[in-house]
Design a protein around this motif. Structure first.
Motif, PDB file in Angstrom:
ATOM      1  N   ALA A   9       0.820  -1.213   0.000  1.00 17.76           N
ATOM      2  CA  ALA A   9       0.000   0.000   0.000  1.00 17.76           C
ATOM      3  C   ALA A   9       0.857   1.267   0.000  1.00 17.76           C
ATOM      4  N   TYR A  10       2.099   1.154   0.467  1.00 19.19           N
ATOM      5  CA  TYR A  10       3.012   2.298   0.497  1.00 19.19           C
ATOM      6  C   TYR A  10       4.019   2.266  -0.654  1.00 19.19           C
ATOM      7  N   CYS A  11       3.736   1.512  -1.693  1.00 16.31           N
ATOM      8  CA  CYS A  11       4.641   1.421  -2.844  1.00 16.31           C
ATOM      9  C   CYS A  11       4.118   2.287  -3.983  1.00 16.31           C
ATOM     10  N   GLY A  12       4.898   3.275  -4.389  1.00 21.17           N
ATOM     11  CA  GLY A  12       4.490   4.182  -5.452  1.00 21.17           C
ATOM     12  C   GLY A  12       4.269   3.483  -6.784  1.00 21.17           C
ATOM     13  N   TRP A  13       5.088   2.482  -7.075  1.00 16.89           N
ATOM     14  CA  TRP A  13       4.916   1.746  -8.328  1.00 16.89           C
ATOM     15  C   TRP A  13       3.630   0.928  -8.301  1.00 16.89           C
ATOM     16  N   SER A  14       3.241   0.455  -7.121  1.00  9.32           N
ATOM     17  CA  SER A  14       1.957  -0.237  -6.997  1.00  9.32           C
ATOM     18  C   SER A  14       0.810   0.739  -7.291  1.00  9.32           C
ATOM     19  N   HIS A  15       0.934   1.954  -6.764  1.00 10.71           N
ATOM     20  CA  HIS A  15      -0.055   2.994  -7.055  1.00 10.71           C
ATOM     21  C   HIS A  15      -0.124   3.242  -8.554  1.00 10.71           C
ATOM     22  N   GLY A  16       1.034   3.287  -9.182  1.00 11.24           N
ATOM     23  CA  GLY A  16       1.088   3.516 -10.626  1.00 11.24           C
ATOM     24  C   GLY A  16       0.484   2.383 -11.434  1.00 11.24           C
ATOM     25  N   PHE A  17       0.461   1.194 -10.861  1.00 15.72           N
ATOM     26  CA  PHE A  17      -0.055   0.014 -11.556  1.00 15.72           C
ATOM     27  C   PHE A  17      -1.578  -0.095 -11.456  1.00 15.72           C
ATOM     28  N   SER A  18      -2.183   0.757 -10.629  1.00 17.02           N
ATOM     29  CA  SER A  18      -3.621   0.654 -10.358  1.00 17.02           C
ATOM     30  C   SER A  18      -4.473   0.689 -11.626  1.00 17.02           C
ATOM     31  N   GLY A  19      -4.113   1.555 -12.557  1.00 15.74           N
ATOM     32  CA  GLY A  19      -4.883   1.666 -13.791  1.00 15.74           C
ATOM     33  C   GLY A  19      -4.840   0.386 -14.610  1.00 15.74           C
ATOM     34  N   THR A  20      -3.644  -0.171 -14.737  1.00 16.90           N
ATOM     35  CA  THR A  20      -3.491  -1.436 -15.464  1.00 16.90           C
ATOM     36  C   THR A  20      -4.263  -2.550 -14.772  1.00 16.90           C
ATOM     37  N   LEU A  21      -4.136  -2.612 -13.464  1.00 15.82           N
ATOM     38  CA  LEU A  21      -4.811  -3.656 -12.700  1.00 15.82           C
ATOM     39  C   LEU A  21      -6.326  -3.577 -12.896  1.00 15.82           C
ATOM     40  N   GLY A  22      -6.863  -2.375 -12.797  1.00 13.92           N
ATOM     41  CA  GLY A  22      -8.296  -2.201 -12.971  1.00 13.92           C
ATOM     42  C   GLY A  22      -8.755  -2.632 -14.352  1.00 13.92           C
ATOM     43  N   GLU A  23      -7.958  -2.321 -15.366  1.00 13.48           N
ATOM     44  CA  GLU A  23      -8.309  -2.692 -16.736  1.00 13.48           C
ATOM     45  C   GLU A  23      -8.247  -4.203 -16.929  1.00 13.48           C
ATOM     46  N   VAL A  24      -7.225  -4.835 -16.374  1.00 16.08           N
ATOM     47  CA  VAL A  24      -7.097  -6.296 -16.486  1.00 16.08           C
ATOM     48  C   VAL A  24      -8.292  -6.994 -15.829  1.00 16.08           C
ATOM     49  N   THR A 183       3.152 -18.066 -12.903  1.00 18.16           N
ATOM     50  CA  THR A 183       3.728 -17.318 -14.022  1.00 18.16           C
ATOM     51  C   THR A 183       3.639 -15.824 -13.737  1.00 18.16           C
ATOM     52  N   VAL A 184       4.746 -15.121 -13.932  1.00 17.50           N
ATOM     53  CA  VAL A 184       4.759 -13.668 -13.746  1.00 17.50           C
ATOM     54  C   VAL A 184       4.131 -12.999 -14.965  1.00 17.50           C
ATOM     55  N   LEU A 185       3.074 -12.243 -14.737  1.00 18.68           N
ATOM     56  CA  LEU A 185       2.412 -11.496 -15.808  1.00 18.68           C
ATOM     57  C   LEU A 185       2.914 -10.058 -15.881  1.00 18.68           C
ATOM     58  N   ALA A 186       3.295  -9.505 -14.740  1.00 21.30           N
ATOM     59  CA  ALA A 186       3.802  -8.130 -14.697  1.00 21.30           C
ATOM     60  C   ALA A 186       4.627  -7.956 -13.431  1.00 21.30           C
ATOM     61  N   ARG A 187       5.689  -7.194 -13.567  1.00 18.20           N
ATOM     62  CA  ARG A 187       6.508  -6.853 -12.405  1.00 18.20           C
ATOM     63  C   ARG A 187       6.903  -5.382 -12.536  1.00 18.20           C
ATOM     64  N   GLY A 188       6.439  -4.568 -11.609  1.00 20.38           N
ATOM     65  CA  GLY A 188       6.780  -3.146 -11.645  1.00 20.38           C
ATOM     66  C   GLY A 188       5.842  -2.338 -12.516  1.00 20.38           C
ATOM     67  N   ARG A 189       5.867  -2.630 -13.808  1.00 24.50           N
ATOM     68  CA  ARG A 189       5.049  -1.832 -14.731  1.00 24.50           C
ATOM     69  C   ARG A 189       4.717  -2.670 -15.957  1.00 24.50           C
ATOM     70  N   ALA A 190       3.499  -2.534 -16.449  1.00 22.39           N
ATOM     71  CA  ALA A 190       3.068  -3.203 -17.679  1.00 22.39           C
ATOM     72  C   ALA A 190       1.741  -2.597 -18.090  1.00 22.39           C
ATOM     73  N   THR A 191       1.424  -2.711 -19.355  1.00 21.01           N
ATOM     74  CA  THR A 191       0.113  -2.280 -19.827  1.00 21.01           C
ATOM     75  C   THR A 191      -0.853  -3.453 -19.746  1.00 21.01           C
ATOM     76  N   ALA A 192      -2.135  -3.153 -19.808  1.00 19.06           N
ATOM     77  CA  ALA A 192      -3.142  -4.214 -19.795  1.00 19.06           C
ATOM     78  C   ALA A 192      -2.995  -5.101 -21.025  1.00 19.06           C
ATOM     79  N   ASP A 193      -2.609  -4.506 -22.154  1.00 19.11           N
ATOM     80  CA  ASP A 193      -2.426  -5.304 -23.375  1.00 19.11           C
ATOM     81  C   ASP A 193      -1.266  -6.288 -23.209  1.00 19.11           C
ATOM     82  N   GLU A 194      -0.190  -5.840 -22.563  1.00 23.32           N
ATOM     83  CA  GLU A 194       0.943  -6.740 -22.326  1.00 23.32           C
ATOM     84  C   GLU A 194       0.543  -7.895 -21.428  1.00 23.32           C
ATOM     85  N   VAL A 195      -0.214  -7.591 -20.382  1.00 20.97           N
ATOM     86  CA  VAL A 195      -0.695  -8.646 -19.480  1.00 20.97           C
ATOM     87  C   VAL A 195      -1.598  -9.613 -20.248  1.00 20.97           C
ATOM     88  N   ASP A 196      -2.473  -9.078 -21.091  1.00 20.98           N
ATOM     89  CA  ASP A 196      -3.378  -9.919 -21.880  1.00 20.98           C
ATOM     90  C   ASP A 196      -2.610 -10.877 -22.792  1.00 20.98           C
TER      91      ASP A 196
END
Length: 205
Positions: A9-24, A183-196
């Motif tokens: 919850a205190y990780c800035g990169w996790s905050h940044g990933f919120s948009g991708t996570l929501g889309e996935v 399987t790792v789908l994303a680490r740090g940063r990724a787009t929803a398309d990359e995860v897909d």
């Protein structure tokens, strides 16, 4: 198969990933998601934010690369420098919210990060959980009682153990877990398309 989202919850990169996570999650409503706290600022890393000299530079990079918002109240908190990020207490809060609405764990984790990174609210303050729970239409009294109770401390520790057992060493990490296969789908940063694309590979016979 399910997704396991390991964040802090205190990780800035996790905050940044919120948009991708929501889309996935919105693209794959049939796939369950387990939300696990990783424990970034625990033990000797629980120190005033001023001791992390990279925070503001990192946040600028996160905002540029992900479009994540860092609010004025949060910027004041960082500039003051005395705030201590305690991931163990935040993990207890994640557990309290997760227990109140298991199916909405992703939504609530994102809301908690918004409370800190946009509104500048402490994740060690019961009032923050009252506000997040209330905004989500949950029983705020029950969430606060759980946050302050002994059970969540054990559950938070179990989260940290779960993250370690999955081999996660950085946050955020999004995993696909199918039986014994992880399987790792994303680490740090990724787009929803990359995860897909990575998900599609897993689903190809």
């Amino acid at each position: 198969m399910k997704l396991v989202y390991v964040f802090d919850a205190y990780c800035g990169w996790s905050h940044g990933f919120s948009g991708t996570l929501g889309e996935v999650v919105s693209r794959h409503p049939d796939v369950p998601v387990e939300v696990v706290s990783g424990g970034l600022f625990t033990g000797s890393r629980r120190v005033p934010v001023r001791e992390f000299g990279y925070v503001q530079g990192a946040n600028a990079q996160i905002a540029e690369l992900t479009g994540a918002e860092f609010g004025a109240a949060y910027e004041v908190l960082v500039a003051d420098g005395s705030f201590v990020m305690d991931s163990e207490v935040a993990a207890r809060g994640v557990v309290a919210l997760r227990q109140a609405a298991p199916a909405r764990a992703v939504e609530l984790a994102v809301a908690l990060q918004h409370a800190f990174y946009v509104e500048g609210l402490s994740l060690s303050d019961p009032a923050t959980y009252r506000k997040v729970a209330g905004a989500a239409g949950l029983d705020a009294d029950a969430v606060v009682a759980a946050f302050e109770g002994p059970g969540v401390r054990v559950a938070a520790g179990a989260d940290f153990h779960r993250a370690a057992s999955l081999g996660v060493t950085g946050f955020p990490t999004l995993l696909a877990v199918d039986g014994d296969r992880v399987t790792v789908l994303a680490r740090g940063r990724a787009t929803a398309d990359e995860v897909d694309r990575r998900l599609a590979t897993l689903r190809t016979p």
